[in-house]
Structures are given as C-alpha cells and as structure tokens.
Scaffold this motif. Sequence first.
Motif, mmCIF file in Angstrom:
data_model
loop_
_atom_site.group_PDB
_atom_site.id
_atom_site.type_symbol
_atom_site.label_atom_id
_atom_site.label_comp_id
_atom_site.label_asym_id
_atom_site.label_seq_id
_atom_site.Cartn_x
_atom_site.Cartn_y
_atom_site.Cartn_z
ATOM 1 N N THR A 23 0.819 -1.225 0.000
ATOM 2 C CA THR A 23 0.000 0.000 0.000
ATOM 3 C C THR A 23 0.851 1.272 0.000
ATOM 4 O O THR A 23 0.573 2.223 -0.723
ATOM 5 N N HIS A 24 1.877 1.276 0.859
ATOM 6 C CA HIS A 24 2.664 2.492 1.098
ATOM 7 C C HIS A 24 3.469 2.925 -0.129
ATOM 8 O O HIS A 24 3.957 4.048 -0.184
ATOM 9 N N GLY A 25 3.615 2.013 -1.087
ATOM 10 C CA GLY A 25 4.335 2.336 -2.320
ATOM 11 C C GLY A 25 3.665 3.434 -3.126
ATOM 12 O O GLY A 25 4.288 4.034 -4.002
ATOM 13 N N ALA A 26 2.403 3.706 -2.816
ATOM 14 C CA ALA A 26 1.667 4.759 -3.526
ATOM 15 C C ALA A 26 2.311 6.124 -3.354
ATOM 16 O O ALA A 26 2.073 7.035 -4.138
ATOM 17 N N LEU A 27 3.136 6.265 -2.297
ATOM 18 C CA LEU A 27 3.808 7.550 -2.067
ATOM 19 C C LEU A 27 5.236 7.557 -2.608
ATOM 20 O O LEU A 27 6.050 8.401 -2.207
ATOM 21 N N GLY A 28 5.555 6.647 -3.493
ATOM 22 C CA GLY A 28 6.912 6.629 -4.025
ATOM 23 C C GLY A 28 7.895 6.016 -3.050
ATOM 24 O O GLY A 28 9.041 6.462 -2.929
ATOM 25 N N ALA A 29 7.443 5.009 -2.310
ATOM 26 C CA ALA A 29 8.296 4.297 -1.346
ATOM 27 C C ALA A 29 8.438 2.852 -1.805
ATOM 28 O O ALA A 29 7.623 2.363 -2.583
ATOM 29 N N LEU A 30 9.475 2.185 -1.299
ATOM 30 C CA LEU A 30 9.619 0.752 -1.544
ATOM 31 C C LEU A 30 9.087 0.043 -0.305
ATOM 32 O O LEU A 30 9.710 0.080 0.760
ATOM 33 N N ALA A 31 7.920 -0.567 -0.431
ATOM 34 C CA ALA A 31 7.233 -1.118 0.732
ATOM 35 C C ALA A 31 6.774 -2.530 0.430
ATOM 36 O O ALA A 31 6.176 -2.776 -0.614
ATOM 37 N N PHE A 32 7.086 -3.453 1.345
ATOM 38 C CA PHE A 32 6.677 -4.832 1.094
ATOM 39 C C PHE A 32 6.453 -5.592 2.396
ATOM 40 O O PHE A 32 7.011 -5.246 3.446
ATOM 41 N N GLY A 33 5.645 -6.637 2.295
ATOM 42 C CA GLY A 33 5.316 -7.452 3.456
ATOM 43 C C GLY A 33 6.404 -8.466 3.741
ATOM 44 O O GLY A 33 7.101 -8.924 2.832
ATOM 45 N N ILE A 34 6.562 -8.795 5.016
ATOM 46 C CA ILE A 34 7.584 -9.763 5.430
ATOM 47 C C ILE A 34 6.983 -10.721 6.462
ATOM 48 O O ILE A 34 5.917 -10.460 7.011
#
Lengths: 482, 217
Positions: free
Chosen positions: A135-146
């Motif tokens: 979800t957080h990638g929408a702000l131009g971030a690299l975000a992933f579940g772990i």
Amino acid sequence: MIKAKTLYDKLWEAHTVRQEDDGSTLLYIDRQFLHEVTSPQAFEGLRMAGRKPWRASASLAVPDHNVPTTDREAGITDPVAKIQVETLDNNAAEFGITEFKMGDIRQGIVHVIGPEQGATLPGMTIVCGDSHTSTHGALGALAFGIGTSEVEHVLATQCLVQKKSKSMLVRINGSVGSGVTGKDIVLAIIGKIGTAGGTGYAIEFAGEAIEELSIEGRMTVCNMAIEAGARAGMVGVDQKTIEFVKNGDVGRAYAPSAEQYRDEQWSRAVEVWQQLHSDIGAEFDALVELDGVDIDPQVSWGTSPEMVVSIGDRVPDPQAETDLIKRNGMERALIYMGLEGGTKINEIAIDKVFVGSCTNSRIEDLRAAAAVAKGRHKADRVKQVLVVPGSGLIKQQAEDEGLDKIFLAAGFEWRDPGCSMCLAMNADRLEPEERCASTSNRNFESRQGQGSRTHLVSPAMAVAAAVTGHFVDVRELMRGVK
Amino acid sequence: MDKFTQHSGVVLPLDRPNVDTDAIIPKQYLKSVKRAGFGPNLFDDWRYLDPGDPSIDNASRRVNPDFVLNSPDYAGATILLGQENFGCGSSREHAVWALTDYGIRAVIAPSFADIFFNNSFKNGLLPIVLSETEITKIFSEERKYKQNQQRYTLNIDLAAESVTTPNGDSYHFEIDQFRKYRMLNGLDDIGLTLQHRAEIKTYEERHKREEPWLFSN
C-alpha cells in the motif's frame, strides 16, 4: 551517458548497505510497522537472544487485526485476542516503541495510519509483517510485506537481506470513465495477469489513469499488488504526492512539521522526492498495458482475486476453459461460491456488505460509499451492512462531514476502526454460505468466516449492491440521481 | 534453526494451484503468541467438516475423509507436493510454522509466492521449485504407487541440489547459494547480519545526514 533508472532501481540503490557477489543485498529499512498478530514471536526472539531494537524510533506499532469494532469500552472479550493485543502493548513498552493503542484516536489499520501520520514518506523503505504493506508504495516508497522472522531481523539490525526483484511496468493508457475507481483498475489488472502474474516482480503503476487517481486511490491500487503476486507496488512521486504529505486533512505528525515547510529541510526533502520517478527510457523486465476506457466496475466471482469480471459480464463457464488445472480450479470455486457458469453478475443476490479494510477504508472511500447511500436504504434481503473506517481520525473526519448520518439513515452500521471483516479475526464475520459484497482484498475460501462467499468490489459498487440487494452497475444507479 | 542437509520422506500430494496461507492455517489460529502448536490445525478448513476454533478440541470434530491429510496412506508424510503459486496471500509465517509443526520438511511445487518462499528458509523448511513437467510426472508416479498400495518416498539432497525418486530418477533444483549455505549450517540470520554492524552504522549516519526527515521520530 547515465543509465536511465526505474523508480525501483533508485529506491533500491539508495538503501543498499552492502551487496554480495551473488546479488544478495543488505537493505536498510527506514520504517517498520508492527501489529499484534505477526510481531509477538519476533519480540520473543529478541528477548531470548538478549537483543535490543537497533533503532526503536523507526518502528510504529498499532493493534488492528483483532480489535473489536463495537463496544470498545467493554474491551476485548475474546480472551485469546486480548492476550495478543496486550502482548503488543507490553512489547512496545518494553522495547521503547511508539504504539497507538486501542483507545487512541490515531489507532487504525496499520496501512491506513502510516500515510495518515506521515510515518510513510516518499523515498522510504517500509516493511511490516503483513502482505498489504505494498500500500505504502503509492507515495513513491519501496514497501513490502515480510514474515515474522524478518520482523525480528529488522528490529535487531534495521536491515533485511534481499535479492532485487525483476521490474514490471503496468501502464493504464488514457483515463477511466466516471464511476470507475482505483479498485476497479487493480482488479482488472489482476484479472489480466493473474494472481501469480507479478510473482518475482516489483510493480510500478503508471499511465494517465494512475496519475489522475488521488493518493488514496493509488494506495488502493498498490495495496492489491500482492494479489497479483508482487510483493511491492509503487507509483512515482508527483505534485499530488507532495501535497498529500504536506496538507494532510488530519496533520501528519511524523512528516516534516508545518514550520519546516518554510525551511531548508522541507525544500531539500521536496527536491529529493521530485527525483522519485522512473527516468524516461528506463527499462523494465516486463510491461503490461491496459486501456482505461476498457475498464468497467469489477466484481470477483470466485475464490481467487484473478477470478474477476466486469459488472456487465456473466460468471464464466469452466467448460470453455482448456487448461485442465484451471478448469478444475474454476469448478471447485463455483461449487464453493454456490454459483453456476453463465449467470449474469447483476443477477447475483447478496446477504451482507462490508465497506472497509486497508484497501478501501480511507475518507475518499467513505465519501464514495456515502454518495451512493445518500437518500437510499439497504434492501430488505440484506442482513447487514458494515462500514468500518480505517482509523479513528478518519472516523472523526467522516462524522465531521456527516457521512455517519447518511450511513445510519440507510440502515448501515457505523463501526470503530480495524481490519474487521476483511479477515474476520474479530467478531465481524460471515456465517457459512453467506454472500458478501466486500471492499476488501481477498476472496479466498473462508476468508471472511468459515464457508463465507466473498465478492470483491469498490466501495460505490458495494453500496449499490447494499441498496438493491444484488450486484448492479453503480453508474446506472447514479445516472438517475440529480 | 534446524539444519537441512539430506531428507528422505513420504510424499503428500496436494494437487491444486494457488494454495493460500489462509487455507494452510486459518485466521482464528493466528491469535497465538507462540511459534509452536499450529500443526494440529494445518489445512484446518479442508481437514475437518465442522468449524474449528482454538477453544474447540479437535478430537470432537468430524474429520473430512476425502482430504489427503486424513488418509492413513499419508501418515507421517514429510514432503508436500504442490501446484503453482503455493503459499500465496497473507504474509503469515504461521503457515510455515504449521507445516513444520506437522512434520513437513520440504515443499515441492512449480512456483511459490514470494513471502511464503522467504519465510520457509527462516524455519528450515526447504521450498523446492521443479518444472511443471517434472511435477506432473511426480504426481502421476505417486498416484501409481498409491494404486499399488505402496508409499511413495523422495530423497532430497540439498548439497547436491537434487530430488531422487524411488525409480532412481533424479531432478536438479536451483537454490540461492547464500540460502543454501544457511540451511546446510542452520545459521542464525540476525547473527550473520550483525557481523556487518559497522557498515550498517556508517550507512545509517550518511543516510541521516542526507535525508534527516526520515529520522524525525
């Protein structure tokens, strides 16, 4: 000449601490979000090894999966869930991590509160023990579940050992029509590439239709990247991103502060953020294109998010499928869902409706739901319509806008924030064989309660189903309204 | 973490694609704050005919005789044979814990979901990717063995990166060398990363100088 880079390249390189010969990379993590379900064993691991968090202030904790959405004053009645939430409280206190507890107005679904608080910023690497961290990638971030072991790893080292994924560009050419939302866009993408189509890739979403979405809409799209198999989904930074960080409706406590907007740090941040997009000519390992004009409101019919069609379509006939494994999967899904191939989607009647989840519980989603609900009432056959805001602050904002009154007048229930019936860990769940129009992200068997039948839709489509008792094209419904 | 070097065991065939982690371990069991004890509820919704809950004794529930896990032929199976996109959906590591707690040591499938794949290595569960053709062949051989009332076992050799069938056919699988090394030696990932403590510190200080707003709280 400098090689043109993708957004993913830029985020990856900016966070590489070291790289081994085989490509294994020690990646620095700027932010970790924690919730009660996937963190207790990680904290226990730290305790057993006598380790401390590397940087406690990088973490933010919130209970969301197990919390009740009604009668909060009574506390959590389920004794096992209560222990889990208390364990989070105790761990956060012991390890010096900020937590928004159940009574805090900032409490909410972890992927909603991050961006809301400014704890999610462009250019960050972000992880959480939850697959919808994309979800957080929408702000131009690299975000992933772990997983939980990795949660522990990040707590202890502020890093993760990762190999770079391949890159995929999903471009939506042209605009989508009115009544077509981020949810419909992402369901259409999953319908096209399949639930494993993005496995091994980091997806960047681009094109006119994505640019035209609000940040909330982009979060909905990135949220479901994982349903296409991709751990990370992202959108390049544009003016909307910067405005979102700056002008939160609720004030983003973690972002550079209001005074800093005028100072050097803010301008430096904006300068850095403005570079967070793929360069012209950057190469991707895969390209998927859809035309916005072809995307209609979507409704899933089966037990995997790839089993999805447009509202004007019919449930597909397994006999027409030539791939044997796929055909068996379709047949199994239809039996589970109590449906027959060939049935028109708009003839499928529903029992319950859920508006909420990290996919669709932001203020924009509630406004869209209220716009359809206004002046209408839930159909007699519909037993329950739950509206569950994504955070306490969103709840307050919705009430300030009078949305709660619209929902209550329509016979809906207005609840407290949490994951609720998206995964039915708390008391909000479907009974066996109950059919639900749901704004959540997974239609797996028993996801919303044992034997539950989930159809994934946008908030507007969910409410359209609530007021008519069956799926209906919300655009037809709204056409009659002045 | 337990070492994984060689393993020989009975195959449990689960011939359906997109087995998600909600199916592997349903949400009502995720309320536990421990790593152990998930095995009895592995594939709970498929394994039992009536609903389960942590408060319900499994002994009082009706077992689904048609589900492969309940067949006496597969008692003690340790190698799960699956189809494409195994372990998709939720990031819950509880899915891996449920498999290992039940006694599964390896999962063989044509493809895995990324998070499940990563989680497996953290817990000594070896995920092995073989081609669809090879998987189809193994499924079919297993069926033949079952028809002849024989137990079908595979031998996995991590060092050699091979899976060997009772007929002596050997299939090679690819594995990331760093992961292989950790699995073979049962190493603690965190301890390995902390060997680079100074490098992480140096990176962090530079990162903070360049983008101080990322460190505001």
